[in-house]
Scaffold this motif. Structure first.
Motif, PDB file in Angstrom:
ATOM      1  N   ARG A  98     -23.074 -23.244   7.749  1.00  0.00           N
ATOM      2  CA  ARG A  98     -22.762 -23.223   9.171  1.00  0.00           C
ATOM      3  C   ARG A  98     -21.470 -23.989   9.418  1.00  0.00           C
ATOM      4  O   ARG A  98     -21.071 -24.833   8.632  1.00  0.00           O
ATOM      5  N   ILE A  99     -20.836 -23.679  10.554  1.00  0.00           N
ATOM      6  CA  ILE A  99     -19.624 -24.375  10.961  1.00  0.00           C
ATOM      7  C   ILE A  99     -19.919 -25.198  12.203  1.00  0.00           C
ATOM      8  O   ILE A  99     -20.479 -24.697  13.182  1.00  0.00           O
ATOM      9  N   LEU A 100     -19.560 -26.472  12.164  1.00  0.00           N
ATOM     10  CA  LEU A 100     -19.682 -27.353  13.319  1.00  0.00           C
ATOM     11  C   LEU A 100     -18.272 -27.623  13.845  1.00  0.00           C
ATOM     12  O   LEU A 100     -17.433 -28.191  13.136  1.00  0.00           O
ATOM     13  N   ILE A 101     -18.023 -27.197  15.065  1.00  0.00           N
ATOM     14  CA  ILE A 101     -16.706 -27.381  15.670  1.00  0.00           C
ATOM     15  C   ILE A 101     -16.716 -28.662  16.503  1.00  0.00           C
ATOM     16  O   ILE A 101     -17.609 -28.868  17.334  1.00  0.00           O
ATOM     17  N   TYR A 102     -15.740 -29.516  16.265  1.00  0.00           N
ATOM     18  CA  TYR A 102     -15.614 -30.746  17.048  1.00  0.00           C
ATOM     19  C   TYR A 102     -14.197 -30.826  17.592  1.00  0.00           C
ATOM     20  O   TYR A 102     -13.267 -30.205  17.076  1.00  0.00           O
ATOM     21  N   SER A 103     -14.009 -31.591  18.638  1.00  0.00           N
ATOM     22  CA  SER A 103     -12.688 -31.722  19.244  1.00  0.00           C
ATOM     23  C   SER A 103     -12.257 -33.175  19.273  1.00  0.00           C
ATOM     24  O   SER A 103     -13.086 -34.095  19.285  1.00  0.00           O
ATOM     25  N   ALA A 104     -10.958 -33.373  19.263  1.00  0.00           N
ATOM     26  CA  ALA A 104     -10.367 -34.711  19.361  1.00  0.00           C
ATOM     27  C   ALA A 104      -8.900 -34.534  19.726  1.00  0.00           C
ATOM     28  O   ALA A 104      -8.260 -33.580  19.284  1.00  0.00           O
ATOM     29  N   ARG A 105      -8.359 -35.434  20.517  1.00  0.00           N
ATOM     30  CA  ARG A 105      -6.987 -35.288  20.990  1.00  0.00           C
ATOM     31  C   ARG A 105      -5.973 -36.017  20.111  1.00  0.00           C
ATOM     32  O   ARG A 105      -4.781 -35.740  20.179  1.00  0.00           O
ATOM     33  N   THR A 106      -6.422 -36.954  19.309  1.00  0.00           N
ATOM     34  CA  THR A 106      -5.526 -37.687  18.414  1.00  0.00           C
ATOM     35  C   THR A 106      -6.168 -37.787  17.037  1.00  0.00           C
ATOM     36  O   THR A 106      -7.387 -37.597  16.888  1.00  0.00           O
ATOM     37  N   ALA A 107      -5.339 -38.112  16.026  1.00  0.00           N
ATOM     38  CA  ALA A 107      -5.878 -38.291  14.683  1.00  0.00           C
ATOM     39  C   ALA A 107      -6.874 -39.447  14.643  1.00  0.00           C
ATOM     40  O   ALA A 107      -7.899 -39.382  13.955  1.00  0.00           O
ATOM     41  N   GLU A 108      -6.587 -40.493  15.373  1.00  0.00           N
ATOM     42  CA  GLU A 108      -7.475 -41.655  15.400  1.00  0.00           C
ATOM     43  C   GLU A 108      -8.825 -41.302  16.019  1.00  0.00           C
ATOM     44  O   GLU A 108      -9.887 -41.694  15.523  1.00  0.00           O
ATOM     45  N   GLU A 109      -8.774 -40.535  17.110  1.00  0.00           N
ATOM     46  CA  GLU A 109     -10.019 -40.102  17.747  1.00  0.00           C
ATOM     47  C   GLU A 109     -10.798 -39.169  16.834  1.00  0.00           C
ATOM     48  O   GLU A 109     -12.033 -39.225  16.773  1.00  0.00           O
ATOM     49  N   GLU A 110     -10.078 -38.339  16.086  1.00  0.00           N
ATOM     50  CA  GLU A 110     -10.746 -37.426  15.168  1.00  0.00           C
ATOM     51  C   GLU A 110     -11.453 -38.191  14.052  1.00  0.00           C
ATOM     52  O   GLU A 110     -12.588 -37.856  13.680  1.00  0.00           O
ATOM     53  N   MET A 111     -10.807 -39.201  13.498  1.00  0.00           N
ATOM     54  CA  MET A 111     -11.443 -39.978  12.438  1.00  0.00           C
ATOM     55  C   MET A 111     -12.686 -40.701  12.953  1.00  0.00           C
ATOM     56  O   MET A 111     -13.693 -40.819  12.242  1.00  0.00           O
ATOM     57  N   GLU A 112     -12.640 -41.157  14.189  1.00  0.00           N
ATOM     58  CA  GLU A 112     -13.813 -41.793  14.781  1.00  0.00           C
ATOM     59  C   GLU A 112     -14.953 -40.789  14.926  1.00  0.00           C
ATOM     60  O   GLU A 112     -16.114 -41.088  14.616  1.00  0.00           O
ATOM     61  N   ARG A 113     -14.613 -39.586  15.385  1.00  0.00           N
ATOM     62  CA  ARG A 113     -15.624 -38.538  15.534  1.00  0.00           C
ATOM     63  C   ARG A 113     -16.191 -38.144  14.182  1.00  0.00           C
ATOM     64  O   ARG A 113     -17.411 -37.989  14.019  1.00  0.00           O
ATOM     65  N   LEU A 117     -20.104 -38.146  12.429  1.00  0.00           N
ATOM     66  CA  LEU A 117     -20.711 -36.967  11.803  1.00  0.00           C
ATOM     67  C   LEU A 117     -21.101 -37.242  10.357  1.00  0.00           C
ATOM     68  O   LEU A 117     -22.171 -36.833   9.894  1.00  0.00           O
ATOM     69  N   ILE A 118     -20.241 -37.949   9.649  1.00  0.00           N
ATOM     70  CA  ILE A 118     -20.518 -38.266   8.242  1.00  0.00           C
ATOM     71  C   ILE A 118     -21.681 -39.244   8.131  1.00  0.00           C
ATOM     72  O   ILE A 118     -22.618 -39.043   7.343  1.00  0.00           O
ATOM     73  N   ASP A 119     -21.638 -40.312   8.924  1.00  0.00           N
ATOM     74  CA  ASP A 119     -22.699 -41.318   8.867  1.00  0.00           C
ATOM     75  C   ASP A 119     -24.051 -40.729   9.272  1.00  0.00           C
ATOM     76  O   ASP A 119     -25.098 -41.169   8.789  1.00  0.00           O
ATOM     77  N   GLY A 120     -24.026 -39.729  10.146  1.00  0.00           N
ATOM     78  CA  GLY A 120     -25.263 -39.099  10.578  1.00  0.00           C
ATOM     79  C   GLY A 120     -25.735 -37.992   9.655  1.00  0.00           C
ATOM     80  O   GLY A 120     -26.768 -37.361   9.924  1.00  0.00           O
ATOM     81  N   ASP A 135       0.162 -37.753   7.932  1.00  0.00           N
ATOM     82  CA  ASP A 135      -1.192 -37.504   8.438  1.00  0.00           C
ATOM     83  C   ASP A 135      -2.177 -38.509   7.833  1.00  0.00           C
ATOM     84  O   ASP A 135      -2.385 -38.525   6.622  1.00  0.00           O
ATOM     85  N   PRO A 136      -2.835 -39.354   8.659  1.00  0.00           N
ATOM     86  CA  PRO A 136      -3.737 -40.368   8.103  1.00  0.00           C
ATOM     87  C   PRO A 136      -5.132 -39.827   7.770  1.00  0.00           C
ATOM     88  O   PRO A 136      -5.908 -40.501   7.093  1.00  0.00           O
ATOM     89  N   ARG A 137      -5.453 -38.614   8.242  1.00  0.00           N
ATOM     90  CA  ARG A 137      -6.826 -38.124   8.107  1.00  0.00           C
ATOM     91  C   ARG A 137      -7.207 -37.836   6.663  1.00  0.00           C
ATOM     92  O   ARG A 137      -8.351 -38.082   6.255  1.00  0.00           O
ATOM     93  N   THR A 138      -6.260 -37.307   5.885  1.00  0.00           N
ATOM     94  CA  THR A 138      -6.597 -36.907   4.524  1.00  0.00           C
ATOM     95  C   THR A 138      -6.931 -38.116   3.648  1.00  0.00           C
ATOM     96  O   THR A 138      -7.901 -38.092   2.899  1.00  0.00           O
ATOM     97  N   GLY A 139      -6.127 -39.162   3.744  1.00  0.00           N
ATOM     98  CA  GLY A 139      -6.420 -40.369   2.980  1.00  0.00           C
ATOM     99  C   GLY A 139      -7.714 -41.021   3.420  1.00  0.00           C
ATOM    100  O   GLY A 139      -8.481 -41.537   2.602  1.00  0.00           O
ATOM    101  N   TRP A 140      -7.990 -40.965   4.713  1.00  0.00           N
ATOM    102  CA  TRP A 140      -9.226 -41.552   5.248  1.00  0.00           C
ATOM    103  C   TRP A 140     -10.442 -40.802   4.722  1.00  0.00           C
ATOM    104  O   TRP A 140     -11.439 -41.407   4.316  1.00  0.00           O
ATOM    105  N   LEU A 141     -10.378 -39.461   4.722  1.00  0.00           N
ATOM    106  CA  LEU A 141     -11.494 -38.669   4.198  1.00  0.00           C
ATOM    107  C   LEU A 141     -11.702 -38.927   2.710  1.00  0.00           C
ATOM    108  O   LEU A 141     -12.841 -39.026   2.234  1.00  0.00           O
ATOM    109  N   ALA A 142     -10.593 -39.035   1.957  1.00  0.00           N
ATOM    110  CA  ALA A 142     -10.706 -39.313   0.525  1.00  0.00           C
ATOM    111  C   ALA A 142     -11.369 -40.666   0.292  1.00  0.00           C
ATOM    112  O   ALA A 142     -12.188 -40.812  -0.626  1.00  0.00           O
ATOM    113  N   SER A 143     -11.044 -41.642   1.131  1.00  0.00           N
ATOM    114  CA  SER A 143     -11.643 -42.972   0.963  1.00  0.00           C
ATOM    115  C   SER A 143     -13.133 -42.971   1.268  1.00  0.00           C
ATOM    116  O   SER A 143     -13.864 -43.835   0.794  1.00  0.00           O
TER     117      SER A 143
END
Length: 346
Positions: A98-113, A117-120, A135-143
């Motif tokens: 399944r695909i879960l679509i989420y929204s965020a207006r900034t990279a920082e907000e997206e990482m928080e969202r 999702l990951i913790d849950g 782009d900070p998201r890729t390094g954050w996801l890898a970590s």
């Protein structure tokens, strides 16, 4: 109503045990390739779909991939991401995901969202969209050791093919190269380019295809730039065309996006050169309606490539890569959609 097929039905058709079918569905890497192919064929034949909730209980996986959806900003270019998300959803469903679509207006907000999702335990993987330099998201996801693939290259490096993460992207330079070659053969040697201000990413990549093709042919033609948007592109090109002989000196114009192409097409019509060949990029419905040729990105192929990178060509679960696994990349080559002269817009 016919009873839906079960794991036992798949096992019987494939000639394997129920446990082997379960292994193919949940841990395909431990099953021999020949056996895996037999089970996959049986799944396809029977149109079997695992029950997502039951599989989550067994495997502690959500069978869900998260993907970011940009906020709606209007205009004509957002249709590309819509097509991508639609195709991703269809193809994921075919694999029992399944695909879960989420929204965020900034990279920082997206990482928080994403953190929530990951913790849950709500997602098994992420498809990152709209990549940009730094782009900070890729390094954050890898970590976080979260499997992910980006739709878009990690712009800004000397060699993006040596990037530390997996990505799938469209070869923009190949698209404008094809468009420029077509314009040279069909219209003449003075093929200009209308692009965005230098961005170190997608826009520069598309411009490179035009520039390299013109250089290879030993030709020189003007390059114009404007911010993205139909209205501003029309106003910019109207002003340029009014300055002198620029319009008369152009045989054709290759554009970085359909929004700019439509604006240039309307400005040329206003100036009396409605027949000026203009080629866009994105192949949006607006370009089709106006009869403007455009480069088709094939987001459906991008979606298929993203799932292949996350799950393997026939996998039904997200493949967990080891720390020593080399990242993989897919570069989709777009195609030029050539259209005849469009409707009268004067």
């Amino acid at each position: 109503m016919a009873k839906p097929p079960t794991v036992e039905d798949v096992a019987r058709v494939a000639g394997v045990s129920r446990q082997t079918v379960s292994n193919v569905l949940n841990s395909p890497e431990i099953v021999r390739e020949s056996t895996r192919e037999r089970v996959t064929a049986a799944i396809t034949q029977l149109a079997y779909r695992p029950h997502a909730a039951a599989r989550q209980l067994r495997t502690r996986r959500s069978s869900t991939i998260g993907v970011h959806l940009d906020p709606y900003t209007g205009g004509i270019s957002g249709v590309l991401l819509d097509r991508f998300v639609h195709a991703l959803t269809e193809r994921a469903s075919e694999r029992g995901m399944r695909i879960l679509i989420y929204s965020a207006r900034t990279a920082e907000e997206e990482m928080e969202r994403l953190g929530d999702l990951i913790d849950g335990g709500e997602i098994d993987a992420v498809v990152v969209t709209g990549t940009f330099f730094g782009d900070p998201r890729t390094g954050w996801l890898a970590s976080r050791d979260m499997p992910f693939v980006s739709f878009g290259r990690p712009w800004g490096g000397d060699d993006v093919f040596r990037s530390p993460h997996t990505w799938v992207d469209v070869d923009g330079a190949a698209g404008t190269r094809t468009a420029t070659r077509y314009a040279l053969s069909a219209a003449g040697p003075r093929v200009g380019f209308l692009g965005w201000p230098s961005d170190g990413g997608t826009g520069d990549d598309r411009e490179r295809g035009w520039r390299e093709t013109m250089n290879e042919a030993g030709l020189i033609a003007p390059r114009f730039e404007t911010a993205d948007g139909l209205a501003i592109a029309r106003a910019t090109m109207t002003s340029i065309f009014a300055e002198g002989d620029t319009l008369a000196e152009l045989d054709a114009l290759v554009c970085v996006s359909d929004a700019l192409a439509v604006g240039a097409h309307l400005a040329a019509a206003d100036a009396g050169r409605r027949s000026l060949p203009v080629i866009g990029f994105d192949n949006t419905p607006v370009a089709e309606a106006l009869g403007i040729s455009s480069v088709e990105q094939s987001p459906e192929l991008v979606a298929a490539g993203a799932l292949d990178l996350l799950m393997g060509p026939t996998g039904t679960v997200v493949a967990l890569r080891g720390s020593d696994s080399a990242p993989e990349h897919i570069l989709v080559e777009p195609r030029l959609i050539i259209r005849p002269e469009g409707p009268d817009v004067s």
